[in-house]
Motif scaffolding. Structure first.
Motif, PDB file in Angstrom:
ATOM      1  N   VAL A 161     -21.022 -17.244  20.126  1.00 33.90           N
ATOM      2  CA  VAL A 161     -20.711 -18.676  20.058  1.00 33.90           C
ATOM      3  C   VAL A 161     -19.805 -18.958  18.856  1.00 33.90           C
ATOM      4  CG1 VAL A 161     -21.652 -21.007  19.926  1.00 33.90           C
ATOM      5  CG2 VAL A 161     -22.919 -19.218  21.140  1.00 33.90           C
ATOM      6  N   ILE A 162     -18.662 -19.549  19.162  1.00 38.53           N
ATOM      7  CA  ILE A 162     -17.680 -19.877  18.121  1.00 38.53           C
ATOM      8  C   ILE A 162     -17.405 -21.374  18.157  1.00 38.53           C
ATOM      9  CG2 ILE A 162     -15.333 -19.470  17.273  1.00 38.53           C
ATOM     10  CD1 ILE A 162     -15.431 -16.754  18.687  1.00 38.53           C
ATOM     11  N   ARG A 163     -17.586 -22.040  17.020  1.00 34.76           N
ATOM     12  CA  ARG A 163     -17.249 -23.460  16.922  1.00 34.76           C
ATOM     13  C   ARG A 163     -15.765 -23.587  16.591  1.00 34.76           C
ATOM     14  NH1 ARG A 163     -19.496 -26.191  12.875  1.00 34.76           N
ATOM     15  NH2 ARG A 163     -20.572 -24.512  11.779  1.00 34.76           N
ATOM     16  N   VAL A 164     -15.085 -24.411  17.358  1.00 35.50           N
ATOM     17  CA  VAL A 164     -13.636 -24.579  17.224  1.00 35.50           C
ATOM     18  C   VAL A 164     -13.342 -26.003  16.762  1.00 35.50           C
ATOM     19  CG1 VAL A 164     -11.410 -24.474  18.413  1.00 35.50           C
ATOM     20  CG2 VAL A 164     -13.256 -22.905  19.060  1.00 35.50           C
ATOM     21  N   GLY A 165     -12.570 -26.117  15.678  1.00 31.56           N
ATOM     22  CA  GLY A 165     -12.274 -27.426  15.117  1.00 31.56           C
ATOM     23  C   GLY A 165     -11.383 -28.274  15.999  1.00 31.56           C
ATOM     24  N   THR A 166     -11.729 -29.562  16.102  1.00 28.94           N
ATOM     25  CA  THR A 166     -10.923 -30.519  16.872  1.00 28.94           C
ATOM     26  C   THR A 166     -10.476 -31.708  16.011  1.00 28.94           C
ATOM     27  OG1 THR A 166     -12.914 -31.687  17.623  1.00 28.94           O
ATOM     28  CG2 THR A 166     -12.073 -29.916  19.035  1.00 28.94           C
ATOM     29  N   LYS A 167     -10.893 -31.712  14.749  1.00 29.30           N
ATOM     30  CA  LYS A 167     -10.537 -32.820  13.854  1.00 29.30           C
ATOM     31  C   LYS A 167      -9.084 -32.687  13.416  1.00 29.30           C
ATOM     32  CE  LYS A 167     -12.065 -34.984   9.528  1.00 29.30           C
ATOM     33  NZ  LYS A 167     -13.035 -34.869   8.385  1.00 29.30           N
ATOM     34  N   ARG A 168      -8.303 -33.748  13.603  1.00 28.11           N
ATOM     35  CA  ARG A 168      -6.888 -33.695  13.261  1.00 28.11           C
ATOM     36  C   ARG A 168      -6.701 -33.735  11.747  1.00 28.11           C
ATOM     37  NH1 ARG A 168      -3.651 -33.659  17.334  1.00 28.11           N
ATOM     38  NH2 ARG A 168      -4.275 -34.443  19.385  1.00 28.11           N
ATOM     39  N   LYS A 169      -5.663 -33.022  11.306  1.00 24.20           N
ATOM     40  CA  LYS A 169      -5.354 -32.999   9.890  1.00 24.20           C
ATOM     41  C   LYS A 169      -4.791 -34.353   9.459  1.00 24.20           C
ATOM     42  CE  LYS A 169      -4.320 -28.053   9.912  1.00 24.20           C
ATOM     43  NZ  LYS A 169      -3.300 -27.007   9.654  1.00 24.20           N
ATOM     44  N   LYS A 183     -16.840 -20.883  23.406  1.00 26.97           N
ATOM     45  CA  LYS A 183     -16.232 -21.730  22.386  1.00 26.97           C
ATOM     46  C   LYS A 183     -16.757 -23.164  22.528  1.00 26.97           C
ATOM     47  CE  LYS A 183     -12.002 -18.981  21.910  1.00 26.97           C
ATOM     48  NZ  LYS A 183     -10.520 -18.985  21.927  1.00 26.97           N
ATOM     49  N   VAL A 184     -17.197 -23.702  21.401  1.00 24.60           N
ATOM     50  CA  VAL A 184     -17.780 -25.039  21.385  1.00 24.60           C
ATOM     51  C   VAL A 184     -16.934 -25.946  20.494  1.00 24.60           C
ATOM     52  CG1 VAL A 184     -19.824 -26.404  20.849  1.00 24.60           C
ATOM     53  CG2 VAL A 184     -20.073 -24.062  21.703  1.00 24.60           C
ATOM     54  N   PRO A 185     -16.371 -27.043  21.040  1.00 24.29           N
ATOM     55  CA  PRO A 185     -15.583 -27.967  20.212  1.00 24.29           C
ATOM     56  C   PRO A 185     -16.430 -28.566  19.096  1.00 24.29           C
ATOM     57  CG  PRO A 185     -15.268 -28.405  22.555  1.00 24.29           C
ATOM     58  CD  PRO A 185     -16.416 -27.454  22.452  1.00 24.29           C
ATOM     59  N   LEU A 217     -11.547 -28.998  10.992  1.00 23.70           N
ATOM     60  CA  LEU A 217     -10.127 -29.269  11.188  1.00 23.70           C
ATOM     61  C   LEU A 217      -9.554 -28.396  12.297  1.00 23.70           C
ATOM     62  CD1 LEU A 217      -8.878 -29.553   7.481  1.00 23.70           C
ATOM     63  CD2 LEU A 217      -9.257 -31.416   9.111  1.00 23.70           C
ATOM     64  N   VAL A 218      -8.553 -28.906  12.968  1.00 28.16           N
ATOM     65  CA  VAL A 218      -7.853 -28.137  14.002  1.00 28.16           C
ATOM     66  C   VAL A 218      -7.326 -26.836  13.401  1.00 28.16           C
ATOM     67  CG1 VAL A 218      -5.835 -28.105  15.505  1.00 28.16           C
ATOM     68  CG2 VAL A 218      -7.209 -30.169  15.338  1.00 28.16           C
ATOM     69  N   GLY A 219      -7.569 -25.737  14.101  1.00 28.29           N
ATOM     70  CA  GLY A 219      -7.125 -24.434  13.619  1.00 28.29           C
ATOM     71  C   GLY A 219      -8.209 -23.647  12.916  1.00 28.29           C
ATOM     72  N   ARG A 220      -9.332 -24.299  12.595  1.00 26.57           N
ATOM     73  CA  ARG A 220     -10.429 -23.604  11.928  1.00 26.57           C
ATOM     74  C   ARG A 220     -11.516 -23.250  12.933  1.00 26.57           C
ATOM     75  NH1 ARG A 220     -12.768 -25.664   6.437  1.00 26.57           N
ATOM     76  NH2 ARG A 220     -13.569 -23.539   6.658  1.00 26.57           N
ATOM     77  N   THR A 221     -12.189 -22.134  12.727  1.00 33.79           N
ATOM     78  CA  THR A 221     -13.297 -21.695  13.577  1.00 33.79           C
ATOM     79  C   THR A 221     -14.454 -21.215  12.713  1.00 33.79           C
ATOM     80  OG1 THR A 221     -12.425 -19.430  13.739  1.00 33.79           O
ATOM     81  CG2 THR A 221     -11.769 -21.002  15.475  1.00 33.79           C
TER      82      THR A 221
END
Length: 268
Positions: A225-233, A173-175, A180-184
């Protein structure tokens, strides 16, 4: 030396970026015209020496710790794999061979050979009783390795086991600050870990069994490889100036009392 004919040879095909092609051609020239005495053990690493920038090796894709990265000498294993298969088809005893960490489909299944100076080596023994001469020919997209000497007419019989899945792809998993948070998002699907084996039986010209060897190969899985969202809503916008008022209505009821009506009659 009695170099009278072809003992065995093998051809592989390659491509990729220019640096990789350069490395394949360079290391092929380093092992070309190498002679192997009767009873001698051929060592790939000893023959080529360190694959360094001083010798002209360049950065190219290479497998490092189970991952495809860029490193000095990428492409050398194309040559070691081709040499291994030439020795394999000649029926020579293979005393040191290591498969790649990752499965590579364009090599014969279970018959790849990686090298890494100075520890991971490819070695085989010249047990023919005659001198051998190793030659290489490099084309624009193919490499041929041949062993010349006194043909002893060995017969090689191979049996390749199925390529079986031994485990799922590892998850990486890659930040991602743009999601957005919760999206991959699936960046790479990866591949499972796998294994196979090849049994080789070598017979002499009279049909006598000389060698019976099984080469085992285990390959790591490539990461999923999965990109994981870290951007706050974003917060909801404020609705300033918009007020709702609830009023109370009072109803008053007034009652009026009428006076009684009096009627007066005239006197007679």
């Amino acid at each position: 030396m009695q170099i009278t004919g072809l003992v065995a040879g093998y051809q592989t095909f390659y491509g990729g970026e220019l640096n990789r092609i350069h490395n394949v051609q360079l290391v092929s020239h380093l092992i070309d015209d190498h002679v192997i005495a009767p009873g001698e053990t051929f060592s790939f690493n000893q023959t080529t020496g360190d694959r360094s920038a001083d010798k002209g090796f360049r950065e190219a894709p290479v497998i490092i710790n189970g991952e495809l990265k860029t490193g000095l000498g990428g492409g050398v294993c194309q040559v070691s794999t081709t040499v291994f298969n030439a020795a394999y088809e000649a029926g020579l005893p293979i005393v040191s061979r290591t498969n790649h960490a990752l499965y590579i489909s364009h090599y014969p299944q279970g018959r790849d050979a990686t090298v890494n100076f100075p520890d991971t080596d490819l070695k085989f023994v010249n047990d023919t009783g005659h001198w051998l001469l190793l030659r290489t020919w490099v084309g624009s997209s193919s490499l041929t390795v041949a062993l010349y000497g006194t043909p002893v007419h060995r017969r090689v019989v191979s049996e390749t086991a199925p390529l079986v899945v031994t485990g799922p792809p590892p998850i990486k998993k890659v930040p991602d600050p743009t999601l957005l948070v919760g999206r991959t998002v699936l960046e790479e699907s990866g591949s499972p870990s796998r294994s196979t084996s090849v049994e080789r039986k070598v017979y002499d010209a009279n049909g006598k069994l000389l060698h019976d060897t099984t080469f085992y190969s285990s390959y790591r899985g490539e990461p999923r490889v999965i990109r994981v969202g870290t951007k706050r809503k974003p917060k909801p916008a404020d609705q300033n100036g918009s007020t709702t008022t609830t009023g109370t209505t009072t109803t008053t009821t007034t009652t009026t009392t009428k006076k009684p009506t009096t009627t007066t009659s005239p006197r007679p």
